[in-house]
Design a protein around this motif. Structure first.
Motif, PDB file in Angstrom:
ATOM      1  N   GLY A  24       1.959  -2.090 -16.471  1.00  0.00           N
ATOM      2  CA  GLY A  24       0.933  -2.840 -15.770  1.00  0.00           C
ATOM      3  C   GLY A  24       1.281  -4.309 -15.603  1.00  0.00           C
ATOM      4  N   LEU A  25       0.368  -5.068 -15.032  1.00  0.00           N
ATOM      5  CA  LEU A  25       0.547  -6.486 -14.734  1.00  0.00           C
ATOM      6  C   LEU A  25       0.853  -7.286 -16.000  1.00  0.00           C
ATOM      7  CD1 LEU A  25       0.280  -8.902 -12.725  1.00  0.00           C
ATOM      8  CD2 LEU A  25      -2.144  -8.963 -13.331  1.00  0.00           C
ATOM      9  N   GLY A  26       1.913  -8.108 -15.935  1.00  0.00           N
ATOM     10  CA  GLY A  26       2.241  -8.992 -17.035  1.00  0.00           C
ATOM     11  C   GLY A  26       2.942  -8.325 -18.206  1.00  0.00           C
ATOM     12  N   ASP A  27       3.123  -7.040 -18.131  1.00  0.00           N
ATOM     13  CA  ASP A  27       3.801  -6.304 -19.204  1.00  0.00           C
ATOM     14  C   ASP A  27       5.277  -6.166 -18.817  1.00  0.00           C
ATOM     15  OD1 ASP A  27       4.166  -4.869 -21.529  1.00  0.00           O
ATOM     16  OD2 ASP A  27       2.903  -3.177 -20.957  1.00  0.00           O
ATOM     17  N   VAL A  59       1.602 -14.788  -9.399  1.00  0.00           N
ATOM     18  CA  VAL A  59       0.404 -13.965  -9.203  1.00  0.00           C
ATOM     19  C   VAL A  59      -0.780 -14.889  -8.901  1.00  0.00           C
ATOM     20  CG1 VAL A  59      -1.178 -12.318 -10.270  1.00  0.00           C
ATOM     21  CG2 VAL A  59       1.291 -12.121 -10.679  1.00  0.00           C
ATOM     22  N   THR A  60      -1.327 -14.745  -7.712  1.00  0.00           N
ATOM     23  CA  THR A  60      -2.336 -15.672  -7.204  1.00  0.00           C
ATOM     24  C   THR A  60      -3.540 -15.791  -8.121  1.00  0.00           C
ATOM     25  OG1 THR A  60      -1.634 -15.205  -4.936  1.00  0.00           O
ATOM     26  CG2 THR A  60      -3.797 -16.216  -5.220  1.00  0.00           C
ATOM     27  N   VAL A  61      -4.115 -14.666  -8.563  1.00  0.00           N
ATOM     28  CA  VAL A  61      -5.337 -14.728  -9.368  1.00  0.00           C
ATOM     29  C   VAL A  61      -5.098 -15.331 -10.743  1.00  0.00           C
ATOM     30  CG1 VAL A  61      -6.467 -12.799  -8.189  1.00  0.00           C
ATOM     31  CG2 VAL A  61      -5.076 -12.344 -10.220  1.00  0.00           C
ATOM     32  N   ASN A  62      -3.853 -15.440 -11.150  1.00  0.00           N
ATOM     33  CA  ASN A  62      -3.521 -16.089 -12.420  1.00  0.00           C
ATOM     34  C   ASN A  62      -2.972 -17.495 -12.193  1.00  0.00           C
ATOM     35  OD1 ASN A  62      -4.394 -13.935 -13.932  1.00  0.00           O
ATOM     36  ND2 ASN A  62      -2.377 -12.986 -14.087  1.00  0.00           N
ATOM     37  N   GLY A  63      -3.464 -18.148 -11.148  1.00  0.00           N
ATOM     38  CA  GLY A  63      -3.087 -19.518 -10.876  1.00  0.00           C
ATOM     39  C   GLY A  63      -1.655 -19.685 -10.408  1.00  0.00           C
ATOM     40  N   GLY A  64      -1.084 -18.625  -9.860  1.00  0.00           N
ATOM     41  CA  GLY A  64       0.285 -18.682  -9.377  1.00  0.00           C
ATOM     42  C   GLY A  64       1.328 -18.585 -10.479  1.00  0.00           C
ATOM     43  N   MET A  65       0.895 -18.271 -11.695  1.00  0.00           N
ATOM     44  CA  MET A  65       1.832 -18.123 -12.809  1.00  0.00           C
ATOM     45  C   MET A  65       2.787 -16.969 -12.538  1.00  0.00           C
ATOM     46  SD  MET A  65       0.936 -17.368 -16.834  1.00  0.00           S
ATOM     47  CE  MET A  65      -0.240 -18.724 -16.855  1.00  0.00           C
ATOM     48  N   MET A  67       4.963 -13.883 -13.510  1.00  0.00           N
ATOM     49  CA  MET A  67       4.942 -12.825 -14.520  1.00  0.00           C
ATOM     50  C   MET A  67       5.454 -11.535 -13.887  1.00  0.00           C
ATOM     51  SD  MET A  67       0.834 -12.126 -14.744  1.00  0.00           S
ATOM     52  CE  MET A  67       0.582 -13.839 -15.206  1.00  0.00           C
ATOM     53  N   ARG A  68       5.721 -10.580 -14.727  1.00  0.00           N
ATOM     54  CA  ARG A  68       6.163  -9.290 -14.183  1.00  0.00           C
ATOM     55  C   ARG A  68       4.984  -8.617 -13.487  1.00  0.00           C
ATOM     56  NH1 ARG A  68      11.235  -8.194 -15.265  1.00  0.00           N
ATOM     57  NH2 ARG A  68      12.238  -9.053 -17.136  1.00  0.00           N
ATOM     58  N   ALA A  69       5.183  -8.263 -12.236  1.00  0.00           N
ATOM     59  CA  ALA A  69       4.122  -7.641 -11.439  1.00  0.00           C
ATOM     60  C   ALA A  69       4.749  -6.796 -10.347  1.00  0.00           C
ATOM     61  CB  ALA A  69       3.219  -8.714 -10.817  1.00  0.00           C
ATOM     62  N   TRP A  70       4.117  -5.684 -10.065  1.00  0.00           N
ATOM     63  CA  TRP A  70       4.617  -4.810  -8.989  1.00  0.00           C
ATOM     64  C   TRP A  70       4.188  -5.312  -7.620  1.00  0.00           C
ATOM     65  CZ3 TRP A  70       8.427  -1.974 -10.520  1.00  0.00           C
ATOM     66  CH2 TRP A  70       8.469  -1.479 -11.832  1.00  0.00           C
ATOM     67  N   TYR A  71       3.186  -6.212  -7.605  1.00  0.00           N
ATOM     68  CA  TYR A  71       2.730  -6.831  -6.358  1.00  0.00           C
ATOM     69  C   TYR A  71       1.788  -7.969  -6.723  1.00  0.00           C
ATOM     70  CZ  TYR A  71      -1.102  -3.626  -7.475  1.00  0.00           C
ATOM     71  OH  TYR A  71      -2.091  -2.950  -8.142  1.00  0.00           O
ATOM     72  N   ASP A  72       1.562  -8.867  -5.790  1.00  0.00           N
ATOM     73  CA  ASP A  72       0.648  -9.988  -6.007  1.00  0.00           C
ATOM     74  C   ASP A  72      -0.800  -9.495  -5.956  1.00  0.00           C
ATOM     75  OD1 ASP A  72      -0.328 -12.563  -6.362  1.00  0.00           O
ATOM     76  OD2 ASP A  72      -0.087 -13.123  -4.242  1.00  0.00           O
ATOM     77  N   ILE A  73      -1.657 -10.170  -6.686  1.00  0.00           N
ATOM     78  CA  ILE A  73      -3.095  -9.925  -6.613  1.00  0.00           C
ATOM     79  C   ILE A  73      -3.736 -11.214  -6.127  1.00  0.00           C
ATOM     80  CG2 ILE A  73      -5.190  -9.349  -7.891  1.00  0.00           C
ATOM     81  CD1 ILE A  73      -3.519  -7.711  -9.803  1.00  0.00           C
ATOM     82  N   LYS A  74      -4.255 -11.189  -4.914  1.00  0.00           N
ATOM     83  CA  LYS A  74      -4.812 -12.399  -4.311  1.00  0.00           C
ATOM     84  C   LYS A  74      -6.313 -12.509  -4.525  1.00  0.00           C
ATOM     85  CE  LYS A  74      -1.072 -12.552  -0.950  1.00  0.00           C
ATOM     86  NZ  LYS A  74      -0.650 -12.373   0.453  1.00  0.00           N
ATOM     87  N   ALA A  82      -4.701  -5.076  -3.946  1.00  0.00           N
ATOM     88  CA  ALA A  82      -3.268  -4.762  -3.916  1.00  0.00           C
ATOM     89  C   ALA A  82      -2.627  -5.326  -2.648  1.00  0.00           C
ATOM     90  CB  ALA A  82      -3.059  -3.253  -3.985  1.00  0.00           C
ATOM     91  N   ASP A  83      -1.691  -6.246  -2.824  1.00  0.00           N
ATOM     92  CA  ASP A  83      -0.943  -6.807  -1.699  1.00  0.00           C
ATOM     93  C   ASP A  83      -0.060  -5.701  -1.105  1.00  0.00           C
ATOM     94  OD1 ASP A  83       0.543  -8.677  -0.030  1.00  0.00           O
ATOM     95  OD2 ASP A  83       2.114  -8.517  -1.542  1.00  0.00           O
ATOM     96  N   GLU A  84      -0.386  -5.279   0.111  1.00  0.00           N
ATOM     97  CA  GLU A  84       0.269  -4.099   0.684  1.00  0.00           C
ATOM     98  C   GLU A  84       1.777  -4.269   0.806  1.00  0.00           C
ATOM     99  OE1 GLU A  84       0.311  -1.361   4.738  1.00  0.00           O
ATOM    100  OE2 GLU A  84      -1.446  -2.607   4.308  1.00  0.00           O
ATOM    101  N   GLU A  85       2.229  -5.433   1.241  1.00  0.00           N
ATOM    102  CA  GLU A  85       3.673  -5.648   1.387  1.00  0.00           C
ATOM    103  C   GLU A  85       4.376  -5.516   0.035  1.00  0.00           C
ATOM    104  OE1 GLU A  85       6.893  -9.063   2.861  1.00  0.00           O
ATOM    105  OE2 GLU A  85       4.733  -9.404   3.085  1.00  0.00           O
ATOM    106  N   GLY A  86       3.764  -6.097  -0.996  1.00  0.00           N
ATOM    107  CA  GLY A  86       4.338  -5.997  -2.334  1.00  0.00           C
ATOM    108  C   GLY A  86       4.348  -4.583  -2.861  1.00  0.00           C
ATOM    109  N   VAL A  87       3.272  -3.842  -2.602  1.00  0.00           N
ATOM    110  CA  VAL A  87       3.204  -2.432  -3.019  1.00  0.00           C
ATOM    111  C   VAL A  87       4.344  -1.650  -2.379  1.00  0.00           C
ATOM    112  CG1 VAL A  87       1.874  -0.294  -2.800  1.00  0.00           C
ATOM    113  CG2 VAL A  87       0.726  -2.404  -3.506  1.00  0.00           C
TER     114      VAL A  87
END
Length: 227
Positions: A24-27, A59-65, A67-74, A82-87
């Motif tokens: 998952g996000l940040g892991d 990652v937008t919702v985390n202040g642009g920090m 981290m490991r993520a499969w896609y951005d969360i705006k 789910a950011d479709e392009e990132g997915v």
């Protein structure tokens, strides 16, 4: 495309099947690796576990920090979370990893794709889009990206492939209703999805781990002795 890096948990003997498990996000891939002994799978099954690392992105919702993520969360709004392009980019990267496993001699029908939260989004995105049949899919505490594009983009290869969907009834991150919506959408489209929920937050619990173990054995232990 460079292959995703991953944590590799190999069986004691010959590899007869593979589980690819997305975090998952940040892991990272290390986050779920300790679950392997908890699953108490028979050594004879020869199951190798691969836990890929998502790329580090802002990652937008985390202040642009970063981290490991499969896609951005705006936004936390599930309709647009789910950011479709990132997915799609991550889905392509995971497909490349699956392709490599198959090229290395693992039949696609001896591979299970699993994912938690963001990893589950990628898993469910690939379920109707992979051009080959897998042994099974596991989607935990997750939701569905691009549900409106399912009918136009889905292939038939995994229509009859068993899918385990599990969710916590007290999940404050991904609401239970979001998991149920994904389940109902795939069920209506003719996929072989099953639904399980548990009294837990955004996590896994002992009961769920036991049922995942049974699912994996039902999908991968059959015929293992013959291989």
């Amino acid at each position: 495309m460079a292959l995703l890096p991953f944590v590799d948990v190999k069986p004691q003997g010959e590899t007869k099947a593979v589980v690819v498990w997305l975090h998952g996000l940040g892991d990272s891939g290390h986050g779920f690796a300790p679950i392997v002994p908890e699953l108490r799978l028979p050594a004879a099954a020869g199951i190798r576990f691969i836990f890929p690392h998502a790329p580090e992105i802002p990652v937008t919702v985390n202040g642009g920090m970063r981290m490991r993520a499969w896609y951005d969360i705006k936004t936390m709004d599930l309709t647009n979370r789910a950011d479709e392009e990132g997915v799609r980019q991550s889905a392509a990267a995971v497909t490349a990893l699956l392709d490599k496993l198959i090229a290395d001699g693992i039949p696609s029908e001896r591979i299970v794709l699993a994912g938690f939260s963001q990893g589950g989004v990628i898993t469910l995105h690939l379920l109707p889009r992979l051009p080959y049949k897998l042994a099974g899919f596991i989607a935990l505490s997750t939701y569905m990206a691009c549900p409106d594009k399912l009918t136009a983009e889905m292939l038939s290869h995994n229509k009859a492939t068993p899918v385990f969907i599990g969710h916590g009834t007290q999940d404050p991150v991904v609401p239970l209703a979001a998991g149920q919506q994904a389940y109902q959408t795939f069920k209506a489209a003719g996929f072989k999805v099953s639904w399980q929920d548990y009294r837990m937050p955004h996590s896994v619990c002992a009961q769920e781990i036991d049922e995942i173990s049974r699912f994996l054995q039902s999908r991968l232990l059959q015929h293992a002795e013959e291989l």
